[in-house]
Write a protein that holds these residues in place. Structure first.
Motif, short mmCIF file in Angstrom:
data_model
loop_
_atom_site.label_atom_id
_atom_site.label_comp_id
_atom_site.label_asym_id
_atom_site.label_seq_id
_atom_site.Cartn_x
_atom_site.Cartn_y
_atom_site.Cartn_z
N MET A 92 0.85 -1.17 0.00
CA MET A 92 0.00 0.00 0.00
C MET A 92 0.89 1.24 0.00
N SER A 93 0.43 2.32 -0.60
CA SER A 93 1.22 3.53 -0.68
C SER A 93 0.61 4.63 0.18
N ASP A 94 1.44 5.62 0.55
CA ASP A 94 0.86 6.76 1.25
C ASP A 94 0.27 7.71 0.21
N GLU A 95 -0.49 8.69 0.65
CA GLU A 95 -1.25 9.52 -0.29
C GLU A 95 -0.39 10.41 -1.18
N ASN A 96 0.89 10.58 -0.87
CA ASN A 96 1.77 11.42 -1.68
C ASN A 96 2.65 10.64 -2.66
N SER A 97 2.68 9.34 -2.55
CA SER A 97 3.54 8.57 -3.45
C SER A 97 2.76 8.11 -4.68
N PRO A 98 3.45 7.97 -5.80
CA PRO A 98 2.79 7.53 -7.04
C PRO A 98 2.21 6.13 -6.87
N ILE A 99 1.02 5.92 -7.45
CA ILE A 99 0.38 4.61 -7.36
C ILE A 99 0.27 3.96 -8.74
N CYS A 100 0.09 2.68 -8.73
CA CYS A 100 -0.04 1.86 -9.92
C CYS A 100 -1.23 2.32 -10.76
N SER A 101 -1.07 2.27 -12.08
CA SER A 101 -2.12 2.67 -13.02
C SER A 101 -3.15 1.57 -13.29
N ALA A 102 -2.89 0.35 -12.81
CA ALA A 102 -3.83 -0.74 -13.04
C ALA A 102 -5.16 -0.43 -12.35
N LYS A 103 -6.24 -0.75 -13.03
CA LYS A 103 -7.58 -0.46 -12.51
C LYS A 103 -7.78 -1.07 -11.11
N GLY A 104 -8.14 -0.22 -10.17
CA GLY A 104 -8.44 -0.67 -8.82
C GLY A 104 -7.23 -0.87 -7.93
N CYS A 105 -6.03 -0.78 -8.46
CA CYS A 105 -4.82 -1.00 -7.66
C CYS A 105 -4.43 0.28 -6.94
N ARG A 106 -4.08 0.17 -5.68
CA ARG A 106 -3.64 1.32 -4.89
C ARG A 106 -2.22 1.12 -4.37
N ALA A 107 -1.51 0.14 -4.95
CA ALA A 107 -0.14 -0.16 -4.51
C ALA A 107 0.84 0.90 -5.02
N ALA A 108 1.94 1.03 -4.32
CA ALA A 108 2.98 1.98 -4.73
C ALA A 108 3.55 1.58 -6.08
N ALA A 109 3.74 2.56 -6.93
CA ALA A 109 4.34 2.33 -8.25
C ALA A 109 5.85 2.20 -8.09
N VAL A 110 6.44 1.26 -8.81
CA VAL A 110 7.89 1.10 -8.82
C VAL A 110 8.44 1.08 -10.24
N TRP A 111 7.56 1.05 -11.24
CA TRP A 111 7.96 1.01 -12.65
C TRP A 111 7.24 2.09 -13.43
N VAL A 112 7.90 2.60 -14.45
CA VAL A 112 7.30 3.52 -15.42
C VAL A 112 7.27 2.80 -16.76
N LEU A 113 6.09 2.73 -17.36
CA LEU A 113 5.93 2.16 -18.69
C LEU A 113 5.73 3.33 -19.64
N ALA A 114 6.74 3.61 -20.45
CA ALA A 114 6.67 4.71 -21.41
C ALA A 114 6.09 4.17 -22.70
N TRP A 115 5.09 4.87 -23.23
CA TRP A 115 4.42 4.38 -24.42
C TRP A 115 4.05 5.53 -25.35
N ASN A 116 3.64 5.14 -26.55
CA ASN A 116 3.29 6.10 -27.58
C ASN A 116 2.33 5.43 -28.55
N ASN A 117 1.22 6.10 -28.85
CA ASN A 117 0.30 5.61 -29.87
C ASN A 117 0.67 6.31 -31.17
N PRO A 118 1.31 5.60 -32.10
CA PRO A 118 1.81 6.24 -33.32
C PRO A 118 0.72 6.85 -34.20
N LYS A 119 -0.52 6.46 -34.00
CA LYS A 119 -1.61 7.04 -34.80
C LYS A 119 -1.96 8.45 -34.35
N ILE A 120 -1.65 8.78 -33.09
CA ILE A 120 -2.03 10.11 -32.58
C ILE A 120 -0.89 10.91 -31.96
#
Length: 73
Positions: free
Chosen positions: A1-29
């Motif tokens: 679990m993360s505190d309210e100031n730390s980044p959290i996971c982007s997965a739907k419903g997850c409130r765990a602390a983020a430890v990875w950044v997934l950099a992405w790009n949609n080439p169509k836009i």
């Protein structure tokens, strides 16, 4: 679990602390150099990477601490 100031996971419903950044790009836009980001906890890193990878969007997976060091202040 993360505190309210730390980044959290982007997965739907997850409130765990983020430890990875997934950099992405949609080439169509997005221009080729543009990078959008999702954050991931250990548990969801692979799932989110596969979601983006199947669509050809995933560009890089970097530890959050390393990503933060690379960003301009």
């Amino acid at each position: 679990m993360s505190d309210e100031n730390s980044p959290i996971c982007s997965a739907k419903g997850c409130r765990a602390a983020a430890v990875w950044v997934l950099a992405w790009n949609n080439p169509k836009i997005h221009t080729p150099e543009r990078r959008k980001t999702w954050l991931a906890c250990e548990e969801h890193r692979e799932h989110l990477s596969q979601f983006l990878g199947v669509r050809g969007f995933l560009k890089d997976v970097v530890p959050l601490a390393e990503w933060e060091q690379q960003q301009p202040s």
